[in-house]
Design a protein around this motif. Structure first.
Motif, PDB file in Angstrom:
ATOM      1  N   VAL A  49       1.746   0.678   5.471  1.00 27.49           N
ATOM      2  CA  VAL A  49       0.846   1.059   6.556  1.00 27.49           C
ATOM      3  C   VAL A  49       1.380   0.494   7.868  1.00 27.49           C
ATOM      4  N   GLU A  50       1.486   1.337   8.871  1.00 30.36           N
ATOM      5  CA  GLU A  50       2.101   0.963  10.150  1.00 30.36           C
ATOM      6  C   GLU A  50       1.498  -0.289  10.778  1.00 30.36           C
ATOM      7  N   SER A  51       0.187  -0.469  10.642  1.00 30.41           N
ATOM      8  CA  SER A  51      -0.497  -1.561  11.339  1.00 30.41           C
ATOM      9  C   SER A  51       0.029  -2.943  10.964  1.00 30.41           C
ATOM     10  N   GLY A  52       0.670  -3.081   9.811  1.00 31.54           N
ATOM     11  CA  GLY A  52       1.152  -4.389   9.370  1.00 31.54           C
ATOM     12  C   GLY A  52       2.481  -4.815   9.964  1.00 31.54           C
ATOM     13  N   PHE A  53       3.156  -3.906  10.658  1.00 30.83           N
ATOM     14  CA  PHE A  53       4.507  -4.185  11.145  1.00 30.83           C
ATOM     15  C   PHE A  53       4.455  -4.661  12.597  1.00 30.83           C
ATOM     16  N   THR A  54       4.154  -5.937  12.785  1.00 32.30           N
ATOM     17  CA  THR A  54       4.014  -6.504  14.126  1.00 32.30           C
ATOM     18  C   THR A  54       5.024  -7.618  14.352  1.00 32.30           C
ATOM     19  N   PHE A  55       5.306  -7.885  15.631  1.00 34.91           N
ATOM     20  CA  PHE A  55       6.175  -9.010  15.975  1.00 34.91           C
ATOM     21  C   PHE A  55       5.566 -10.320  15.487  1.00 34.91           C
ATOM     22  N   GLU A  56       4.222 -10.426  15.592  1.00 36.64           N
ATOM     23  CA  GLU A  56       3.535 -11.647  15.204  1.00 36.64           C
ATOM     24  C   GLU A  56       3.770 -11.996  13.740  1.00 36.64           C
ATOM     25  N   ARG A  57       3.933 -11.010  12.906  1.00 39.57           N
ATOM     26  CA  ARG A  57       4.148 -11.234  11.472  1.00 39.57           C
ATOM     27  C   ARG A  57       5.632 -11.357  11.130  1.00 39.57           C
ATOM     28  N   GLY A  58       6.493 -11.325  12.142  1.00 38.03           N
ATOM     29  CA  GLY A  58       7.918 -11.528  11.899  1.00 38.03           C
ATOM     30  C   GLY A  58       8.745 -10.270  11.742  1.00 38.03           C
ATOM     31  N   PHE A  59       8.139  -9.104  11.968  1.00 39.45           N
ATOM     32  CA  PHE A  59       8.870  -7.846  11.812  1.00 39.45           C
ATOM     33  C   PHE A  59       9.584  -7.461  13.094  1.00 39.45           C
ATOM     34  N   ILE A  90       0.553   6.291   9.158  1.00 37.97           N
ATOM     35  CA  ILE A  90       0.604   6.002  10.583  1.00 37.97           C
ATOM     36  C   ILE A  90      -0.798   5.731  11.121  1.00 37.97           C
ATOM     37  N   MET A  91      -0.859   4.994  12.227  1.00 37.44           N
ATOM     38  CA  MET A  91      -2.138   4.596  12.785  1.00 37.44           C
ATOM     39  C   MET A  91      -2.826   5.741  13.527  1.00 37.44           C
ATOM     40  N   THR A  92      -2.031   6.591  14.157  1.00 36.95           N
ATOM     41  CA  THR A  92      -2.590   7.718  14.924  1.00 36.95           C
ATOM     42  C   THR A  92      -2.132   9.030  14.303  1.00 36.95           C
ATOM     43  N   PRO A  93      -3.049   9.844  13.766  1.00 31.98           N
ATOM     44  CA  PRO A  93      -2.658  11.111  13.139  1.00 31.98           C
ATOM     45  C   PRO A  93      -1.932  12.032  14.124  1.00 31.98           C
ATOM     46  N   HIS A  97      -1.962  15.154  10.430  1.00 31.58           N
ATOM     47  CA  HIS A  97      -1.205  14.440   9.396  1.00 31.58           C
ATOM     48  C   HIS A  97      -1.325  12.929   9.603  1.00 31.58           C
ATOM     49  N   ASN A  98      -1.669  12.217   8.538  1.00 30.47           N
ATOM     50  CA  ASN A  98      -1.838  10.760   8.593  1.00 30.47           C
ATOM     51  C   ASN A  98      -0.617   9.996   8.105  1.00 30.47           C
ATOM     52  N   HIS A  99       0.402  10.713   7.671  1.00 26.14           N
ATOM     53  CA  HIS A  99       1.579  10.057   7.094  1.00 26.14           C
ATOM     54  C   HIS A  99       2.864  10.636   7.676  1.00 26.14           C
ATOM     55  N   ILE A 100       3.943   9.854   7.542  1.00 24.52           N
ATOM     56  CA  ILE A 100       5.270  10.392   7.772  1.00 24.52           C
ATOM     57  C   ILE A 100       6.075  10.225   6.494  1.00 24.52           C
ATOM     58  N   ARG A 101       6.992  11.131   6.306  1.00 20.85           N
ATOM     59  CA  ARG A 101       7.803  11.170   5.086  1.00 20.85           C
ATOM     60  C   ARG A 101       9.268  11.073   5.485  1.00 20.85           C
ATOM     61  N   TYR A 102      10.038  10.366   4.670  1.00 21.02           N
ATOM     62  CA  TYR A 102      11.480  10.322   4.894  1.00 21.02           C
ATOM     63  C   TYR A 102      12.131  11.482   4.177  1.00 21.02           C
ATOM     64  N   GLU A 179      -0.553  -2.866   3.863  1.00 19.93           N
ATOM     65  CA  GLU A 179       0.417  -3.456   4.773  1.00 19.93           C
ATOM     66  C   GLU A 179       1.447  -4.208   3.935  1.00 19.93           C
ATOM     67  N   PRO A 180       2.645  -4.443   4.482  1.00 16.34           N
ATOM     68  CA  PRO A 180       3.677  -5.139   3.702  1.00 16.34           C
ATOM     69  C   PRO A 180       3.369  -6.627   3.564  1.00 16.34           C
ATOM     70  N   LEU A 181       3.904  -7.217   2.513  1.00 19.73           N
ATOM     71  CA  LEU A 181       3.705  -8.640   2.256  1.00 19.73           C
ATOM     72  C   LEU A 181       4.349  -9.502   3.338  1.00 19.73           C
ATOM     73  N   GLY A 182       5.514  -9.104   3.801  1.00 23.58           N
ATOM     74  CA  GLY A 182       6.203  -9.879   4.830  1.00 23.58           C
ATOM     75  C   GLY A 182       7.486  -9.184   5.222  1.00 23.58           C
ATOM     76  N   PRO A 183       8.230  -9.756   6.168  1.00 24.99           N
ATOM     77  CA  PRO A 183       9.485  -9.138   6.611  1.00 24.99           C
ATOM     78  C   PRO A 183      10.615  -9.331   5.602  1.00 24.99           C
ATOM     79  N   GLY A 184      11.745  -8.701   5.896  1.00 27.77           N
ATOM     80  CA  GLY A 184      12.917  -8.838   5.022  1.00 27.77           C
ATOM     81  C   GLY A 184      12.679  -8.209   3.661  1.00 27.77           C
TER      82      GLY A 184
END
Length: 206
Positions: A49-59, A90-93, A97-102, A179-184
């Motif tokens: 989920v996009e919202s978890g990828f912040t500078f504050e969390r080390g990403f 993604i946070m903003t549809p 569409h609420n998602h992006i695909r690779y 959201e992801p557990l952490g960076p790396g």
């Protein structure tokens, strides 16, 4: 400083592969053979989920765009995670569409809910496996592992997808969105659990 000391190193695949081969050989040697019972390793995949990828969390949250995103920008690590997991929320549809695909080839597209070759993914029920003569798309397996039951709240899994990086006798269980557990290396794990893998016997549901 490590904030996740309880997490073990990466999955020891040489040891795991040897264990899987040995246990399944024992099952195959029984008078009745496998008879719908296998020894597998359960791993996990999820939708970041996009919202978890912040500078504050080390990403690396530097906003970048990629082919197919029509100039819209997203955190760099979020797009890396989407590339690995296949989908991201993604946070903003965009156009409903609420998602992006690779997509293969380095491009992305806006998409509906995550899906595999067998349809939309259902958290804690859908799974991916290397499709062999034993494990086939559409097959429902019941796992005996208490660890899998504890983490996912489920022991019934339907194989709906496959993946090039999966090993023989590996079943990748779909956790859902988080959201992801952490960076790396922790980007490949959801925030809600530190689960990495568990062995289990699995029986084909009749």
């Amino acid at each position: 400083m490590s904030i996740l000391p309880q997490i073990r190193a990466d999955i020891p695949w040489p040891e795991v592969v040897q264990q899987l081969a040995s246990e399944n050989e024992k099952l195959a040697r029984r008078p009745q053979g496998h008879n719908g019972e296998y020894f597998i390793v359960c791993t996990l995949y999820y939708t970041p989920v996009e919202s978890g990828f912040t500078f504050e969390r080390g990403f690396d949250a530097t906003r970048v765009t990629k082919p197919g995103l029509h100039g819209r920008t997203y955190p760099r690590d979020f797009l890396r995670s989407v590339k690995k997991e296949g989908y991201g929320r993604i946070m903003t549809p965009v156009n409903g569409h609420n998602h992006i695909r690779y997509n293969n080839g380095g491009s992305y597209s806006f998409a509906g809910p995550p899906s595999g070759g067998g349809g939309t993914l259902v958290p804690r029920f859908s799974a991916a496996a290397r499709l062999t003569g034993s494990l086939r798309r559409g097959m429902i397996l019941e796992t005996a592992s208490s660890d899998v039951q504890r983490v996912f709240g489920s022991k019934r899994w339907k194989i709906v997808d496959t993946g090039g990086g999966l090993r023989r006798w590996q079943m990748d269980c779909y956790y859902g969105e988080d959201e992801p557990l952490g960076p790396g290396k922790f980007m490949g794990r959801p925030r809600g659990t530190t689960f990495e893998y568990a062995y289990s016997t699995a029986r084909v549901a009749r």
